[in-house]
Design a protein around this motif. Structure first.
Motif, PDB file in Angstrom:
ATOM      1  N   VAL A  97       4.283  21.443 -13.967  1.00 22.51           N
ATOM      2  CA  VAL A  97       4.934  20.153 -14.207  1.00 22.51           C
ATOM      3  C   VAL A  97       4.146  19.339 -15.228  1.00 22.51           C
ATOM      4  CG1 VAL A  97       5.485  17.925 -13.154  1.00 22.51           C
ATOM      5  CG2 VAL A  97       6.116  20.053 -11.992  1.00 22.51           C
ATOM      6  N   ARG A  98       2.834  19.302 -15.049  1.00 22.76           N
ATOM      7  CA  ARG A  98       2.004  18.522 -15.979  1.00 22.76           C
ATOM      8  C   ARG A  98       2.171  19.012 -17.413  1.00 22.76           C
ATOM      9  NH1 ARG A  98      -2.402  18.738 -18.968  1.00 22.76           N
ATOM     10  NH2 ARG A  98      -3.675  16.851 -19.228  1.00 22.76           N
ATOM     11  N   GLN A  99       2.073  20.323 -17.617  1.00 27.82           N
ATOM     12  CA  GLN A  99       2.161  20.855 -18.972  1.00 27.82           C
ATOM     13  C   GLN A  99       3.577  20.734 -19.534  1.00 27.82           C
ATOM     14  OE1 GLN A  99      -1.307  20.810 -18.807  1.00 27.82           O
ATOM     15  NE2 GLN A  99      -0.923  22.141 -20.561  1.00 27.82           N
ATOM     16  N   ALA A 100       4.566  20.984 -18.698  1.00 19.06           N
ATOM     17  CA  ALA A 100       5.953  20.961 -19.175  1.00 19.06           C
ATOM     18  C   ALA A 100       6.392  19.576 -19.613  1.00 19.06           C
ATOM     19  CB  ALA A 100       6.889  21.478 -18.082  1.00 19.06           C
ATOM     20  N   LEU A 101       5.830  18.526 -19.010  1.00 21.67           N
ATOM     21  CA  LEU A 101       6.248  17.156 -19.325  1.00 21.67           C
ATOM     22  C   LEU A 101       5.396  16.503 -20.395  1.00 21.67           C
ATOM     23  CD1 LEU A 101       7.219  15.768 -15.797  1.00 21.67           C
ATOM     24  CD2 LEU A 101       8.660  16.850 -17.531  1.00 21.67           C
ATOM     25  N   LEU A 102       4.438  17.243 -20.956  1.00 24.15           N
ATOM     26  CA  LEU A 102       3.658  16.700 -22.064  1.00 24.15           C
ATOM     27  C   LEU A 102       4.546  16.595 -23.302  1.00 24.15           C
ATOM     28  CD1 LEU A 102       0.248  18.602 -21.789  1.00 24.15           C
ATOM     29  CD2 LEU A 102       0.695  16.214 -21.218  1.00 24.15           C
ATOM     30  N   SER A 117      11.854  16.402 -12.327  1.00 23.72           N
ATOM     31  CA  SER A 117      12.838  15.314 -12.368  1.00 23.72           C
ATOM     32  C   SER A 117      12.204  13.936 -12.239  1.00 23.72           C
ATOM     33  CB  SER A 117      13.877  15.500 -11.259  1.00 23.72           C
ATOM     34  OG  SER A 117      13.260  15.449  -9.980  1.00 23.72           O
ATOM     35  N   LEU A 118      11.121  13.820 -11.446  1.00 24.50           N
ATOM     36  CA  LEU A 118      10.519  12.513 -11.154  1.00 24.50           C
ATOM     37  C   LEU A 118       9.148  12.322 -11.778  1.00 24.50           C
ATOM     38  CD1 LEU A 118      11.483  12.365  -7.365  1.00 24.50           C
ATOM     39  CD2 LEU A 118      12.638  11.220  -9.269  1.00 24.50           C
ATOM     40  N   GLY A 119       8.510  13.391 -12.242  1.00 18.16           N
ATOM     41  CA  GLY A 119       7.226  13.264 -12.897  1.00 18.16           C
ATOM     42  C   GLY A 119       6.090  13.906 -12.126  1.00 18.16           C
TER      43      GLY A 119
END
Length: 313
Positions: free
Chosen positions: A88-93, A46-48
C-alpha cells in the motif's frame, strides 16, 4: 473519519478471520487463508496507508486473542500484515507532473521492492537457522523427513536419511515465491474491486507497462550461474535467491505475452488459451522467465505497443 476507522478495523478483523480459518479447518479454509491480505490491501488502497496500518494492528490483536499464540500472531504479521502495508505504501507514492497530474510509483519498482522484501525474509530465516545442524537446509530436510514419517505405513522402519528429499534445497525459495504470488494476486484483486466501485486512489496498473530496473538482469544471471556452478551452502543460497528473483522476470515475460495479444484481433482468445495452458501444465512459467530476460535486453514489447491502450490491462 469514524467511517474510515470502522472500515479499517473491519478489514483487519476480516483478514484475521480468513487467517484463523486455516487453523480451525473446514471447507474452503485454504482458499480463505490465501485471501488473508485482501481486506488489508483493499482498506489501504482505498483509504490510505493509515487504514492499512490500523487494519493490520486490529487483525494481529484478533489473531492473538483467538489463538493465544505469539508465534501464530507473528506468522500473520509476516505473511499478511507487513506485505500489505508495504504494498500500500509503495503503490500510493506519487509526485506531481509538469502538466498538473500525478506520476505514480512504477509497478516494476513495486514488484522489485516486493522481491527485496521476500529476499529479506529468506535471509532472516537463514540467519535464524545458523546454529542448527546443516543450517536452514538441514532444518527443512528434518521437517520434511518428519512429515514423510507420519504418512509412512505403520510397519515401515524409520530412516534418518533425508538425501532423497530432493525438494528440500529449493523449498525455502518456493515458499517465498508462493508468498509473493499471494501478495500480488490479492493486490490485483483488491485494486480491481475498488476500481469497479470507483473507490480506488491509484489508477490501474497495466501489465504491458511493467519495466524492471536494468541492474536486475545481471544480478539474476549471476545468481543463477552461482547456483549451477557452486555446491554447498553458497549454492543453496544462490538457488533460493534465484527462485525468488525469477518472479519479477516471470511477470516481465507475462507483459510480453499481453503486448503480443493486444496487437492481435483475437486478443481475448490468445490470453485465455495461454492462461489455461499455464495453469494446466505449470512449466510455461520457465518460458515466461526467459521472455522476461529477453525483454530486458531486446525490448520485445516495443514491437507491439504502438496501438491504442486497453484499460483492462
Amino acid at each position: 473519519m469514524h467511517t474510515a476507522l470502522a472500515a479499517a478495523v473491519g478489514g483487519g478483523f476480516a483478514s484475521a478471520l480468513f487467517y484463523l480459518s486455516v487453523l480451525f479447518g473446514g471447507f474452503g479454509a485454504l482458499i480463505l487463508g490465501y485471501l488473508t491480505p485482501l481486506p488489508l490491501l483493499a482498506a489501504g488502497l482505498s483509504l490510505g496507508l493509515t487504514a492499512a496500518l490500523v487494519g493490520s494492528v486490529a487483525g494481529a490483536v484478533m489473531v492473538l486473542g483467538v489463538s493465544g499464540s505469539l508465534t501464530i500472531t507473528g506468522a500473520y504479521a509476516l505473511t499478511a500484515a507487513v506485505p500489505a502495508v508495504f504494498t500500500v505504501r509503495q503503490a500510493l507514492l506519487a509526485r506531481p507532473r509538469a502538466d498538473g497530474g500525478l506520476e505514480w510509483y512504477p509497478p516494476g519498482m513495486l514488484l522489485t521492492g516486493l522481491t527485496g522484501l521476500g529476499i529479506l525474509g529468506f535471509v532472516g530465516a537463514v540467519a535464524l537457522a545458523v546454529g542448527e545442524p546443516g543450517g536452514l537446509e538441514g532444518v527443512v530436510r528434518r521437517a520434511l523427513g518428519d512429515m514423510a514419517a507420519q504418512f509412512a505405513p505403520p510397519d515401515a522402519e524409520p530412516s534418518a536419511d533425508t538425501d532423497h528429499l530432493w525438494i528440500a534445497p529449493a523449498l525455502p525459495g518456493f515458499v517465498v515465491v508462493s508468498w509473493m504470488f499471494m501478495t500480488i494476486i490479492n493486490g490485483t484483486l483488491a485494486q480491481g474491486v475498488l476500481m469497479r466501485f470507483g473507490r480506488n486512489r491509484r489508477p490501474g496498473m497495466r501489465i504491458t507497462e511493467l519495466e524492471l530496473p536494468r541492474w536486475l538482469g545481471p544480478v539474476y544471471g549471476t545468481v543463477v550461474a552461482m547456483a549451477l556452478a557452486i555446491p554447498g551452502d553458497v549454492g543453496f543460497l544462490a538457488l533460493n535467491l534465484g527462485l525468488i528473483l525469477s518472479v519479477p522476470f516471470a511477470f516481465a515475460g507475462l507483459s510480453v505475452v499481453h503486448a503480443y495479444a493486444r496487437a492481435r484481433s483475437t486478443r481475448t482468445a490468445i490470453l485465455v488459451a495461454f492462461y489455461m495452458f499455464l495453469v494446466l501444465f505449470g512449466w510455461p512459467v520457465v518460458v515466461l522467465v526467459g521472455l522476461g530476460m529477453i525483454e530486458q535486453w531486446m525490448g520485445l514489447r516495443r514491437r507491439w505497443t504502438t496501438g491504442p491502450r486497453q484499460e483492462d490491462e
